[in-house]
Scaffold this active site. Structure first.
Site, short mmCIF file in Angstrom:
data_model
loop_
_atom_site.label_atom_id
_atom_site.label_comp_id
_atom_site.label_asym_id
_atom_site.label_seq_id
_atom_site.Cartn_x
_atom_site.Cartn_y
_atom_site.Cartn_z
N GLY A 163 0.84 -1.19 0.00
CA GLY A 163 0.00 0.00 0.00
C GLY A 163 0.86 1.23 0.00
N GLN A 164 0.28 2.31 -0.44
CA GLN A 164 1.03 3.55 -0.32
C GLN A 164 0.12 4.74 -0.24
OE1 GLN A 164 3.81 5.39 -2.82
NE2 GLN A 164 2.83 4.77 -4.71
N GLY A 165 0.53 5.71 0.56
CA GLY A 165 -0.20 6.96 0.68
C GLY A 165 0.78 8.07 0.37
N GLY A 166 0.35 9.27 0.56
CA GLY A 166 1.23 10.39 0.25
C GLY A 166 2.41 10.48 1.20
N VAL A 178 3.81 1.18 2.43
CA VAL A 178 3.74 0.05 3.34
C VAL A 178 4.16 -1.22 2.61
CG1 VAL A 178 2.28 -1.22 4.94
CG2 VAL A 178 1.85 1.19 4.54
N ASP A 204 -7.94 11.33 12.76
CA ASP A 204 -8.15 10.93 11.36
C ASP A 204 -8.85 9.58 11.32
OD1 ASP A 204 -8.08 11.20 8.66
OD2 ASP A 204 -5.99 10.57 8.43
#
Ligand SMILES: *[C@@H]1O[C@H](CO)[C@@H](O)[C@H](O)[C@H]1NC(C)=O
Ligand SMILES: *[C@@H]1O[C@H](CO)[C@@H](O)[C@H](O)[C@H]1NC(C)=O
Ligand SMILES: *[C@@H]1O[C@H](CO)[C@@H](O)[C@H](O)[C@H]1NC(C)=O
Ligand SMILES: *[C@@H]1O[C@H](CO)[C@@H](O)[C@H](O)[C@H]1NC(C)=O
Ligand SMILES: *[C@@H]1O[C@H](CO)[C@@H](O)[C@H](O)[C@H]1NC(C)=O
Ligand SMILES: *[C@@H]1O[C@H](CO)[C@@H](O)[C@H](O)[C@H]1NC(C)=O
Length: 817
Positions: free
Chosen positions: A509-512, A516, A630
């Protein structure tokens, strides 16, 4: 000679006029029922033309509350939905207007004193014989044979609406441009300040403008859809999109499949681009798309080389692409500058045909503005890479067309700044030129890829050394003692080993702000390795990292995801968590029917209880008052037994843009942020309670709330009409009559959810009370109120002044004093 010719002309005109009158009289009765006017006929206020098929009507109307009269075309089923207006900024003041199809073949709109207020500016042609409202809603002037090309058509002069078969873009032959212009207001069809055009340089992409400023772009056409609007795939069967790039035109349009409902694309006077579809059953328009959708759709929000992540509300959405970062503000004046600018870490090394630069992949993005990009659709992606590599002014490249599958083909190269980059579902890859030193150390540590048994020994040794070092370090007093529960520090070398050197195949996974990876410990246990992006960590975030980790580690509860270890070496900041095979709650509650079915009602109720327990613990059960900030279904992980594990508590603040004072970025996760927070940046425990209420209602309804609060208004409506069970996810097996108990539990749960999302923070229960209501199912619970009569602003509970508070609350918390 001269006199006779004048006489002839005069006679001819008279003759024509007489014919004109005769024709008008003969055909008057026909006007109002047919779809056409013939030469000499006129249409007065009250008369209409109706298209073949009946979908569209042309006539005079008054918009909204206005009493002025306009000539326009509207949907017959929805006469307030006007798709085209002739005299947009020349309204008629009374009902004496008349549309005349004159003998020159022009359409002329006249007022009561027969002055022309609008005309089709068509110079006329002898062959123009008929004006007809076509099946599609196009008003067409043609020579009488309907298969003939039109001499003039309203589709060439769009108002604010794009109907099927219309076009946006440029006629390269004539230089004419088709664009949409919003109304000024609901009551005034005069051209407003919002426009929508097709950008015809670079790759075609649709741009929304406010005056001369770009406000939103769809992203470039990728051969299937506009790269930033993957939603279009959901309706492409009904409304196939068409982009034409030829020597004659660069245009965008769409068609409607046979039997598809009526549809329209509109530039609203509110500044949104919207697609609507007619819902005949409910006799209303339903919204299929609306842009801009979220803060990341705001054009250029994060500046050049910025990367906007809509899931990173807690840190203000903005980060930089790899190899860039936002310099920490150093002077007070610099802090007040709101625009953040990403700076390149290491200069590129490229000159005279030689370079040591390479490319980093930025995955899953809406590609940057292609206005000044150069495009070649005839090459492969490999050739594109070679071209970009060989040209020092090329800063990035990407595939121009992904319709052929794989990594795509064709070539877009950017030579000026990378602007308006964001993360998006099903986004594309951007290949970014970076200095050698900034590139992934992919091949630089081959030594570490040693045989497995040796690696295990190394790992164990390193872990032991790390723990020992950690303890020693802690005892030396560098770190506050209160929460140190000896979270092991793991060396970077170990992490690289267990993640295959951060290999792409292990990426989960990846976010800004992080990527991960799944890691495999030698004994077989899986771990999740969260590698924070160096470019978005603030200097303070980097410094505070260890201390924050200690705080996080001190929070241990069955409903919180467990931190196993971390790494704080050199520039790297890495967190290691338990690995959750089942991913997160959103996957199931918003997923397909099978995924939804794996969470039956009993399981959903248990989940909600578990989440409530976890938040109550954060809110005080641990002895500290920690605000999560959040909470959303994407942050609720699920373990093998479907127990919820709340993630990402406490990390958000590490990334915040360095800002202080009143100019702070308000952090919003659209749909989950409490109203007082959106309005005043007022972050309290009650904001978490609100987010929890939304999660609860989403979990039981299977619907997203979203930035428009659509779920909440729906739920309140049902509550007020005593129809609460109507909220339950309809894709689930219906509750049978024999389960009254379960139904009453679910209803009660929704009532608790509504208590949590009440407008005023002090009306919302505290989390421990929520837990009590959820567990003791017989206790009386209050009636939630949508708009509370009493304002109790003064008694907003705040957190106790606990020693840890300053550490736990982020520096971005708005100081109200
Ligand atoms: C419009 O048509 C009506 C009815 O045929 C006629 O009486 C009137 O004179 C026409 N007006 C013009 C300006 O042609
Ligand atoms: C529009 O439709 C409504 C309801 O069908 C009707 O009452 C109204 O008079 C119509 N308005 C016009 C301008 O035709
Ligand atoms: C209309 O124009 C086309 C060619 O432009 C011609 O073939 C056709 O016969 C015309 N029809 C009439 C009714 O004039
Ligand atoms: C513009 O948006 C407003 C508010 O959402 C809506 O009521 C209106 O119908 C929209 N206008 C058009 C032309 O769709
Ligand atoms: C493209 O170049 C023009 C002219 O230099 C400039 O005004 C514009 O901002 C550039 N667009 C982008 C997206 O960089
Ligand atoms: C490099 O790319 C730019 C922009 O596409 C172009 O103008 C320039 O001619 C190229 N230079 C070389 C050496 O190909």
């Amino acid at each position: 000679m001269r006199a006779t010719s004048q006489l002839r002309v005069h006679l001819l005109l008279r003759l024509l006029l007489i014919c004109f009158y005769l024709l008008s009289i003969l055909t008057f009765a026909a006007a109002g029922v047919g779809d056409k006017l013939e030469k000499g006929q006129n249409l007065t206020d009250g008369d209409t033309l109706v298209s073949a098929g009946g979908s569209f009507t042309l006539g005079f109307f008054s918009p909204g509350a206005s009493s002025k009269r306009y000539l326009g075309i509207w949907f017959s089923v929805s006469n307030a939905t006007v798709v085209w207006v002739a005299n947009r900024d020349q309204p008629l003041l009374d009902r004496s207007g008349m549309l005349v199809f004159n003998d020159l073949g022009s359409l002329v709109l006249q007022d009561g004193s027969r002055r022309t207020v609008w005309s089709s500016d068509f110079s006329g042609s002898a062959s123009a014989a008929v004006v007809q409202l076509a099946y599609s809603g196009n008003l067409v002037v043609h020579n009488g044979s309907s298969d003939d090309a039109s001499l003039w058509q309203s589709f060439d002069h769009p108002s604010d609406t794009l109907l099927p078969d219309m076009k946006l873009g440029k006629n390269l032959w004539t230089g004419a441009e088709w664009q949409l212009t919003s109304w000024r207001s609901a009551d005034d069809p005069a051209p407003g300040d919002h426009r929508r055009t097709l950008q015809t340089t670079g790759l075609p992409e649709i741009i929304l403008w406010y005056l001369d400023v770009k406000t939103y772009r769809t992203g470039p056409w990728n051969g299937i859809y506009f790269n930033g609007v993957p939603e279009a795939r959901g309706y492409a069967d009904k409304y196939p999109l068409l982009v034409t790039t030829s020597a004659w035109e660069v245009t965008y349009g769409y068609t409607a499949a046979p039997g598809a409902p009526l549809t329209r694309v509109v530039v609203n006077y509110t500044g949104k681009a919207e697609r609507w579809e007619w819902d005949a059953r409910r006799s209303t328009w339903s919204n299929l798309f609306q842009g801009p959708r979220d803060p990341c759709d705001d054009y250029g929000k994060c500046g050049p080389f910025g990367l906007c992540d809509p899931d990173a509300a807690s840190s203000g959405f903005c980060g930089c692409v790899d190899g860039f970062s936002i310099p920490a503000a150093t002077t007070p004046s610099a802090q007040t500058v709101k625009v953040t600018t990403c700076r390149r870490h290491a200069a590129l090394d490229c000159a005279g045909g030689t370079t040591t630069d390479g490319f980093a992949v930025v995955r899953g993005v809406k590609l940057p503005d292609t206005q000044n990009a150069s495009v070649d659709t005839g090459v492969t992606l490999e050739e594109c890479r070679a071209r970009c590599f060989a040209n020092c002014s090329c800063l990035a490249y990407a595939a121009a067309d992904i319709s052929g599958g794989g990594d795509g083909s064709g070539c877009v190269m950017w030579t000026s700044a990378i602007v308006d980059l964001r993360r998006v579902d099903m986004g594309q890859n951007l290949y970014l030129r970076l200095a050698k030193s900034e590139l992934d150390d992919h091949k630089r540590f081959p030594v570490l890829l040693v045989a497995a048994p040796l690696a295990s020994v190394v790992i164990i040794l390193l872990v032991i050394i790390a723990i020992w070092w950690r303890r020693k370090h802690t005892i030396m007093g560098a770190i506050p003692q209160k929460h140190s529960m000896a979270v092991p520090i793991v060396s970077l070398a170990v992490i690289k080993d267990v993640t295959g050197n951060f290999s792409e195949t292990n990426m989960i996974g990846q976010g800004g702000f992080s990527i991960v990876y799944k890691g495999q410990l030698p004994e077989g246990r899986a771990i999740a390795v969260k590698r924070l992006k160096q470019s978005v960590l603030t200097t303070k975030g980097k410094k505070d990292f260890a201390r924050e980790v200690e705080v996080m580690a001190g929070l241990r509860h069955g409903s919180l995801v467990r931190l196993l270890a971390y790494c704080n070496e050199g520039k790297e900041r890495i967190l290691i968590y338990e690995y959750m095979q089942k991913k997160s709650l959103n996957v199931y509650i918003f997923g397909n029917v099978n995924l939804r079915a794996s969470l039956n009602w009993a399981r959903r109720l248990e989940l909600i209880q578990g989440i409530a327990h976890g938040i109550a613990y954060l809110h005080g059960g641990s002895g500290d008052n920690v605000i999560h900030r959040d909470l959303k279904p994407g942050n609720i992980l699920l373990d093998d037994e479907w127990k919820p594990k709340i993630a990402d508590f406490g990390t958000a603040k590490l990334f915040a843009v360095n800002q202080t004072g009143p100019e702070q970025t308000i952090v919003v996760s659209p749909g989950y942020a409490a109203p007082e927070y959106v309005r005043q940046g007022n972050m309290t425990l009650k904001c978490d309670v609100y987010s929890f209420g939304v999660i609860l209602l989403e979990t039981l309804s299977g619907r997203r709330n979203g930035g428009m609060q659509s779920l909440l208004s729906h739920a309140w409506r049902l509550w007020e009409t005593n129809m609460i069970p109507g909220l339950l996810d309809t894709t689930m097996v219906p509750l049978s009559e024999s389960e009254p108990e379960l139904l009453s539990k679910l209803t009660r749960c929704i009532q608790i959810g509504l208590l949590c999302v009440q407008e005023t923070p002090c009306d919302r229960p505290i989390m421990s009370a929520v837990v009590a209501m959820l567990t003791n199912t017989t206790s009386q619970i209050e009636h939630p109120r949508r708009r509370p009569p009493l304002d109790c602003e003064g008694s907003v509970p705040t957190y106790s002044s606990h020693g840890l508070e300053t550490e736990v609350l982020s520096p971005t918390t708005i100081d109200l004093t």
